[in-house]
Motif scaffolding. Structure first.
Motif, PDB file in Angstrom:
ATOM      1  N   SER A  19     -11.883  13.310 -22.144  1.00 19.59           N
ATOM      2  CA  SER A  19     -10.891  14.469 -21.865  1.00 19.59           C
ATOM      3  C   SER A  19     -11.788  15.295 -21.820  1.00 19.59           C
ATOM      4  O   SER A  19     -11.798  16.303 -21.519  1.00 19.59           O
ATOM      5  CB  SER A  19     -10.178  14.568 -22.333  1.00 19.59           C
ATOM      6  OG  SER A  19     -10.042  13.712 -23.383  1.00 19.59           O
ATOM      7  N   PRO A  65      -7.531  19.130 -19.700  1.00 16.43           N
ATOM      8  CA  PRO A  65      -6.153  19.914 -21.054  1.00 16.43           C
ATOM      9  C   PRO A  65      -5.908  18.057 -22.295  1.00 16.43           C
ATOM     10  O   PRO A  65      -6.495  17.233 -21.675  1.00 16.43           O
ATOM     11  CB  PRO A  65      -5.529  20.200 -20.251  1.00 16.43           C
ATOM     12  CG  PRO A  65      -5.697  20.868 -18.966  1.00 16.43           C
ATOM     13  CD  PRO A  65      -7.518  19.638 -18.548  1.00 16.43           C
ATOM     14  N   GLU A  67      -3.247  17.102 -22.805  1.00 16.20           N
ATOM     15  CA  GLU A  67      -2.426  15.967 -21.342  1.00 16.20           C
ATOM     16  C   GLU A  67      -3.174  14.928 -20.640  1.00 16.20           C
ATOM     17  O   GLU A  67      -2.707  13.731 -20.518  1.00 16.20           O
ATOM     18  CB  GLU A  67      -1.554  16.679 -20.279  1.00 16.20           C
ATOM     19  CG  GLU A  67      -0.349  17.460 -20.672  1.00 16.20           C
ATOM     20  CD  GLU A  67      -1.472  18.279 -21.662  1.00 16.20           C
ATOM     21  OE1 GLU A  67      -0.450  19.388 -22.428  1.00 16.20           O
ATOM     22  OE2 GLU A  67      -1.948  19.472 -21.582  1.00 16.20           O
ATOM     23  N   ASN A  68      -4.356  15.127 -20.184  1.00 15.19           N
ATOM     24  CA  ASN A  68      -5.098  14.146 -19.452  1.00 15.19           C
ATOM     25  C   ASN A  68      -5.963  12.799 -20.520  1.00 15.19           C
ATOM     26  O   ASN A  68      -5.822  11.890 -19.663  1.00 15.19           O
ATOM     27  CB  ASN A  68      -6.971  14.787 -19.031  1.00 15.19           C
ATOM     28  CG  ASN A  68      -6.579  15.701 -17.932  1.00 15.19           C
ATOM     29  OD1 ASN A  68      -5.448  16.380 -17.642  1.00 15.19           O
ATOM     30  ND2 ASN A  68      -7.472  16.144 -17.097  1.00 15.19           N
ATOM     31  N   LEU A  70      -4.028  12.185 -22.903  1.00 20.55           N
ATOM     32  CA  LEU A  70      -3.136  11.113 -23.803  1.00 20.55           C
ATOM     33  C   LEU A  70      -2.152  10.624 -22.185  1.00 20.55           C
ATOM     34  O   LEU A  70      -1.289   9.141 -22.540  1.00 20.55           O
ATOM     35  CB  LEU A  70      -1.725  12.365 -23.991  1.00 20.55           C
ATOM     36  CG  LEU A  70      -1.948  13.183 -24.620  1.00 20.55           C
ATOM     37  CD1 LEU A  70      -0.614  13.953 -25.109  1.00 20.55           C
ATOM     38  CD2 LEU A  70      -1.919  12.595 -26.735  1.00 20.55           C
ATOM     39  N   HIS A  71      -2.375  11.056 -21.114  1.00 19.85           N
ATOM     40  CA  HIS A  71      -3.195   9.917 -19.975  1.00 19.85           C
ATOM     41  C   HIS A  71      -3.196   9.115 -20.142  1.00 19.85           C
ATOM     42  O   HIS A  71      -2.773   7.724 -19.369  1.00 19.85           O
ATOM     43  CB  HIS A  71      -2.483  10.947 -18.936  1.00 19.85           C
ATOM     44  CG  HIS A  71      -1.940   9.716 -18.041  1.00 19.85           C
ATOM     45  ND1 HIS A  71      -0.661  10.723 -16.793  1.00 19.85           N
ATOM     46  CD2 HIS A  71      -2.566   9.859 -16.253  1.00 19.85           C
ATOM     47  CE1 HIS A  71      -0.849   9.611 -15.684  1.00 19.85           C
ATOM     48  NE2 HIS A  71      -1.652   9.183 -15.446  1.00 19.85           N
ATOM     49  N   LYS A  74      -1.965   6.353 -21.836  1.00 22.51           N
ATOM     50  CA  LYS A  74      -0.503   5.714 -21.248  1.00 22.51           C
ATOM     51  C   LYS A  74      -1.311   4.523 -20.387  1.00 22.51           C
ATOM     52  O   LYS A  74      -0.553   3.669 -19.791  1.00 22.51           O
ATOM     53  CB  LYS A  74      -0.183   6.526 -20.193  1.00 22.51           C
ATOM     54  CG  LYS A  74       1.325   5.874 -19.393  1.00 22.51           C
ATOM     55  CD  LYS A  74       2.064   6.925 -19.393  1.00 22.51           C
ATOM     56  CE  LYS A  74       3.224   6.856 -18.376  1.00 22.51           C
ATOM     57  NZ  LYS A  74       4.037   7.787 -17.471  1.00 22.51           N
ATOM     58  N   HIS A 123      -9.762  15.526 -28.517  1.00 19.55           N
ATOM     59  CA  HIS A 123      -7.919  15.216 -29.057  1.00 19.55           C
ATOM     60  C   HIS A 123      -7.908  13.929 -28.881  1.00 19.55           C
ATOM     61  O   HIS A 123      -6.998  13.133 -29.252  1.00 19.55           O
ATOM     62  CB  HIS A 123      -8.315  14.915 -27.343  1.00 19.55           C
ATOM     63  CG  HIS A 123      -8.050  16.933 -26.454  1.00 19.55           C
ATOM     64  ND1 HIS A 123      -7.737  17.597 -26.674  1.00 19.55           N
ATOM     65  CD2 HIS A 123      -8.684  16.161 -25.196  1.00 19.55           C
ATOM     66  CE1 HIS A 123      -7.902  18.404 -26.304  1.00 19.55           C
ATOM     67  NE2 HIS A 123      -8.396  18.143 -24.906  1.00 19.55           N
ATOM     68  N   CYS A 127      -4.428  12.379 -29.763  1.00 12.31           N
ATOM     69  CA  CYS A 127      -4.741  10.796 -28.781  1.00 12.31           C
ATOM     70  C   CYS A 127      -3.475  10.011 -29.820  1.00 12.31           C
ATOM     71  O   CYS A 127      -2.276   9.192 -29.501  1.00 12.31           O
ATOM     72  CB  CYS A 127      -4.942  10.447 -28.634  1.00 12.31           C
ATOM     73  SG  CYS A 127      -6.076  10.466 -27.342  1.00 12.31           S
ATOM     74  N   TYR A 130       0.173  10.517 -30.565  1.00 10.19           N
ATOM     75  CA  TYR A 130       0.921  10.395 -28.872  1.00 10.19           C
ATOM     76  C   TYR A 130       1.651   8.850 -29.143  1.00 10.19           C
ATOM     77  O   TYR A 130       2.662   8.433 -28.815  1.00 10.19           O
ATOM     78  CB  TYR A 130       0.773  10.683 -28.030  1.00 10.19           C
ATOM     79  CG  TYR A 130       0.614   9.665 -26.832  1.00 10.19           C
ATOM     80  CD1 TYR A 130       1.816  10.511 -26.143  1.00 10.19           C
ATOM     81  CD2 TYR A 130       0.111   9.194 -26.234  1.00 10.19           C
ATOM     82  CE1 TYR A 130       2.440   9.725 -24.823  1.00 10.19           C
ATOM     83  CE2 TYR A 130       0.776   8.723 -25.115  1.00 10.19           C
ATOM     84  CZ  TYR A 130       1.535   9.308 -24.402  1.00 10.19           C
ATOM     85  OH  TYR A 130       1.935   8.331 -23.149  1.00 10.19           O
ATOM     86  N   TYR A 134       5.557   7.872 -29.423  1.00 11.21           N
ATOM     87  CA  TYR A 134       5.422   7.334 -28.264  1.00 11.21           C
ATOM     88  C   TYR A 134       5.800   6.054 -28.142  1.00 11.21           C
ATOM     89  O   TYR A 134       6.414   4.954 -27.115  1.00 11.21           O
ATOM     90  CB  TYR A 134       5.336   7.488 -27.152  1.00 11.21           C
ATOM     91  CG  TYR A 134       5.665   9.765 -27.029  1.00 11.21           C
ATOM     92  CD1 TYR A 134       6.406  10.139 -26.330  1.00 11.21           C
ATOM     93  CD2 TYR A 134       4.938  10.515 -27.720  1.00 11.21           C
ATOM     94  CE1 TYR A 134       7.248  11.248 -26.178  1.00 11.21           C
ATOM     95  CE2 TYR A 134       5.337  12.062 -27.441  1.00 11.21           C
ATOM     96  CZ  TYR A 134       6.619  12.191 -27.317  1.00 11.21           C
ATOM     97  OH  TYR A 134       6.772  13.689 -26.857  1.00 11.21           O
TER      98      TYR A 134
END
Length: 282
Positions: A19, A65, A67-68, A70-71, A74, A123, A127, A130, A134
């Protein structure tokens, strides 16, 4: 259904690094800056040769971002579950509180002392949080995620990782980068450990191997070769060994034959390096 034991450290690092992009700029006299954008330090230094007033090369990051990142975590975990045909898992992360026993145990060189705090991806913390919040990742204190994987190994387990250190664990393995399953027998596990004992792991964990305390192999004139002990020259040392006792004896013979005059005795070196490389079991 297989039970997955996952070393989560590499997953967190990979997602965080993906990221961000490393960029450089040239800082010239009077504060003038020339932006080179995304490039390596080597390329930036080469570009600096075309100017006469460059004061320094400055690194900065083009950050995507969070979110990139964290995605990315996942997607990697979902890929693992699909490839292994199981979502029954334990996910481990090494604590960052400095409690890892290897830090205190290492004497010759600082454990992972070749890594710089500033080189951690930006990040990474997000990570890891998260993964805990989650994905029920467990933070491992006093040792590493790899040791927790070793202690959770057993019948019906698949060890999920990309780290060669875990190849001294017997059982079924899955390398998610290569999408490759493979099995490690007891003999292979001991071979991998004792080969690491010979070679060390300077580039990744800053662990010296036995060869670090030895002079290089001799040439036809009886002098140490400049190339030193590489994987090819070390491989024959363990050839023909069938048991861990034979492998240990072969390593000891190699050390006592080649050690430098001022090097410690074999037992001293082995008692330091062995625990640094050995993955703990139940």
């Amino acid at each position: 259904m297989s039970r997955l034991v996952i070393d989560g450290d590499s997953i967190a690092y990979a997602a965080a690094f993906a990221s961000q992009r490393t960029c450089h700029e040239l800082v010239c006299k009077e504060g003038v800056k020339i932006d080179l954008g995304e490039c390596s330090l080597t390329a930036a230094k080469a570009a600096a040769q075309g100017y006469t007033d460059v004061v320094k090369v400055h690194k900065y990051y083009n950050l995507y971002p969070v979110e990139n990142a964290l995605h990315g975590v996942k997607l990697k975990l979902l890929q693992i579950f699909e490839a292994c045909g199981s979502d029954e898992y334990k996910l481990f992360l090494t604590s960052q509180d400095g409690s890892n026993f290897r830090i205190q145990h290492a004497k010759t060189l600082p454990y992972k002392g070749n890594r710089k705090e500033k080189d951690r991806p930006i990040h990474l913390g997000a990570c890891r949080k998260y993964m805990v919040d989650y994905w029920n990742a467990q933070i491992v204190h006093g040792e590493e995620a790899e040791d927790a994987c070793g202690k959770s190994n057993g019948e019906g387990v698949v060890i999920v990782h990309i780290d060669k250190d875990l190849n001294n664990l017997v059982g079924r393995h899955y390398n998610y980068d290569k999408n490759e399953f493979y099995d490690i027998t007891p003999k292979q596990a001991y071979y991998n450990f004792y080969m690491q004992l010979l070679t060390g792991d300077l580039s990744v964990d800053n662990i010296p191997g036995l060869k670090w305390f030895c002079h290089g192999p001799l040439n036809v004139l009886g002098k140490p070769k400049k190339t030193g002990w590489g994987p090819v020259s070390l491989t024959p040392i363990l050839e023909g060994c069938e048991t861990k006792e034979e492998m240990l004896a072969a390593c000891k013979q190699f050390y006592e034959t080649n050690k430098k005059e001022d090097s410690p005795d074999f037992d001293t070196v082995y008692q330091e390096i062995g625990p640094l490389l050995w993955i703990r079991r139940k």
